[in-house]
Design an enzyme around this catalytic site. Structure first.
Site, PDB file in Angstrom:
ATOM      1  N   CYS A 191      23.683  -3.137  40.427  1.00  0.00           N
ATOM      2  CA  CYS A 191      25.103  -3.485  40.358  1.00  0.00           C
ATOM      3  C   CYS A 191      25.313  -4.713  39.484  1.00  0.00           C
ATOM      4  CB  CYS A 191      25.666  -3.710  41.758  1.00  0.00           C
ATOM      5  SG  CYS A 191      24.864  -5.053  42.676  1.00  0.00           S
TER       6      CYS A 191
ATOM      7  N   CYS B 213      41.727  -7.413  38.908  1.00  0.00           N
ATOM      8  CA  CYS B 213      41.516  -6.569  37.719  1.00  0.00           C
ATOM      9  C   CYS B 213      41.328  -7.430  36.480  1.00  0.00           C
ATOM     10  CB  CYS B 213      42.705  -5.630  37.505  1.00  0.00           C
ATOM     11  SG  CYS B 213      42.784  -4.265  38.678  1.00  0.00           S
TER      12      CYS B 213
END
Length: 454
Positions: free
Chosen positions: A412, A81
């Site tokens: 992406c 993250c």
């Protein structure tokens, strides 16, 4: 000013993808690490170039005004993250600003960009987790998880990771405890010695199916029956429908299959998207956020002006998800994908869904386009959904040879989309509109959908 000198700067912004920057005197400063706008940091000069500095050994000495504490206990150390220390609303705004800046820098201020469509869930949204066996420090105990932030070798346990759901966490915790207790070693990337390599867990979000894949080298003949039996006794909300043992002696750190053993059940799992059924093999690409995928593909449908009686090319088609969804309104869909296993599944899924106006072809897009031309097959609309490096100049040349008026580009990696966009603009196309779908909360990644018209 010299290398090693310590500087203090404020983070002014972030360039895509996740490149924070500040200003010191008349130079742009890039800290090597995760930072968010508004933080004040210190760091040592690692590199000096004309007008640019790179800082290492970053320390935050003042938090940003909108900074919050990361919810996950692993956030400070884990590389999984990046933006957990921002509210989700601030994450979306930050991603939107980065992508808008990318587009504005090439197309100018007056662009029709509709921002970022938020994810339905900020946590526990991943339907696939690929975890690595290793250790966090030299000669340390066995670990299973993700890379430590900024490290290529150190692996930290992620038993409490919030990107994956409780079933995934339970399976990961059982697996690491099991192999620690029996003393099996992990595969060392430097020496290429060791046994345990990866644990890959996949699920059907809408079918409640779990597929577990243990990847090892062949440097041990350990009997995995006890591991299998232990997993099958776990209390899980979803059902384990397959346990696979993949043998891989390739020196690459990627998950490759040189030999495969089904320890339990079957090798494929199922998922449902937008009313269609998809059987997915262990190594096939499938969007890692099922709810996000439905938003992504629904948006693609909205971006196509008219598919009635149209021939559509779905290039880089993967398991054929987009093509089959579009086939409901198109005359015919031709998909091209490099990975043969994915193409086999795409054609099988088309039969499963009773779709008769789709054909998926295995091979390089650059080469297979020529074969379709020889069959005198021409598209009315082209869908592009390439991997992170983009389409590439050679394939784009052949794509542009078709006299199509409409291209939908799903990226992406918006940075490589900008590179590919140059060729479209040079060949008579314009950027009509675009929007992002946030498939990956708490990370810097986002999917960009763009409509290009001649």
């Amino acid at each position: 000013m010299r290398k090693g000198e310590e500087l203090e700067i404020e983070i002014l912004g972030i360039k895509f993808p996740n490149k924070p920057f500040g200003i010191y005197e008349d130079m742009t400063v890039y800290p090597k690490g995760n930072c968010i706008p508004g933080q004040v940091i210190t760091g040592n000069i690692k590199k000096m170039r004309k007008g640019k500095l790179e800082l290492g050994d970053i320390q935050v000495i003042k938090k940003a005004e909108n900074e919050i504490d990361g919810k996950c206990v692993h956030f400070a150390f884990c590389g999984g993250c990046t933006y957990q220390n921002l509210s989700y609303e601030d994450q979306v705004r930050l991603k939107e600003k980065q992508i808008r800046n990318l587009l504005v820098n090439r197309l100018g201020e007056n662009i029709n960009f509709h921002g970022v469509i938020p994810a339905k869930k900020q946590f526990e949204y991943r339907n696939k987790m690929e975890m690595t066996f290793g250790n966090e420090e030299i000669n340390g105990p066995l670990t299973l998880g993700l890379h430590k932030r900024g490290s290529f070798y150190d692996i930290i346990n992620i038993n409490s990771c919030l990107l994956m759901d409780q079933d995934f966490r339970t399976i990961a915790e059982f697996t690491i405890n099991f192999f620690k207790e029996i003393g099996l070693d992990f595969y060392h990337k430097k020496s290429h010695i060791g046994y345990l390599r990866h644990l890959v867990i996949r699920k059907g979000e809408f079918t409640n199916e779990l597929l577990i894949n243990l990847v090892t080298s062949t440097q041990n003949d350990y009997d995995l029956t006890a591991w299998k039996n232990g997993l099958l006794k776990l209390k899980l909300s979803k059902k384990i429908i397959g346990l696979i043992w993949t043998k891989n002696d390739n020196i690459s750190d990627a998950v490759n299959s040189e030999e495969e053993v089904i320890l339990y059940g079957k090798r494929d799992f199922n998922e449902k998207l937008l009313g269609l059924d998809f059987e997915i093999s262990p190594y096939s690409f499938f969007q890692t956020n099922s709810e996000g995928a439905e938003i992504l593909y629904s948006t693609v449908l909205e971006y196509i002006s008219d598919t009635e009686n149209k021939v559509i090319f779905d290039l880089f088609s993967g398991t054929g998800t987009i093509g089959q969804i579009l086939s409901k309104k198109a005359e015919y869909v031709y998909g091209i994908e490099l990975i043969e296993e994915a193409v086999i599944k795409a054609n099988e899924n088309a039969k499963l869904n009773n779709i008769k106006n789709c054909e998926f072809i295995a091979g390089d897009v650059f080469k297979k386009i020529d074969e379709l031309k020889k069959r005198d097959i021409k598209p009315d609309i082209i869908i592009l959904d390439p991997p992170r490096p983009g389409v590439g100049a050679k394939a784009l040349e052949k794509i542009l040879d078709y006299d199509v008026n409409e291209v939908i580009y799903i990226s992406c990696n918006p940075k490589t989309f900008i590179q590919d966009l140059e060729m479209f603009l040079a060949n008579g196309f314009r950027y009509e509109k675009g929007v992002c779908v946030d498939m990956f909360p708490n990370t810097p990644h986002v999917e960009l959908i763009s409509k290009l018209v001649r």
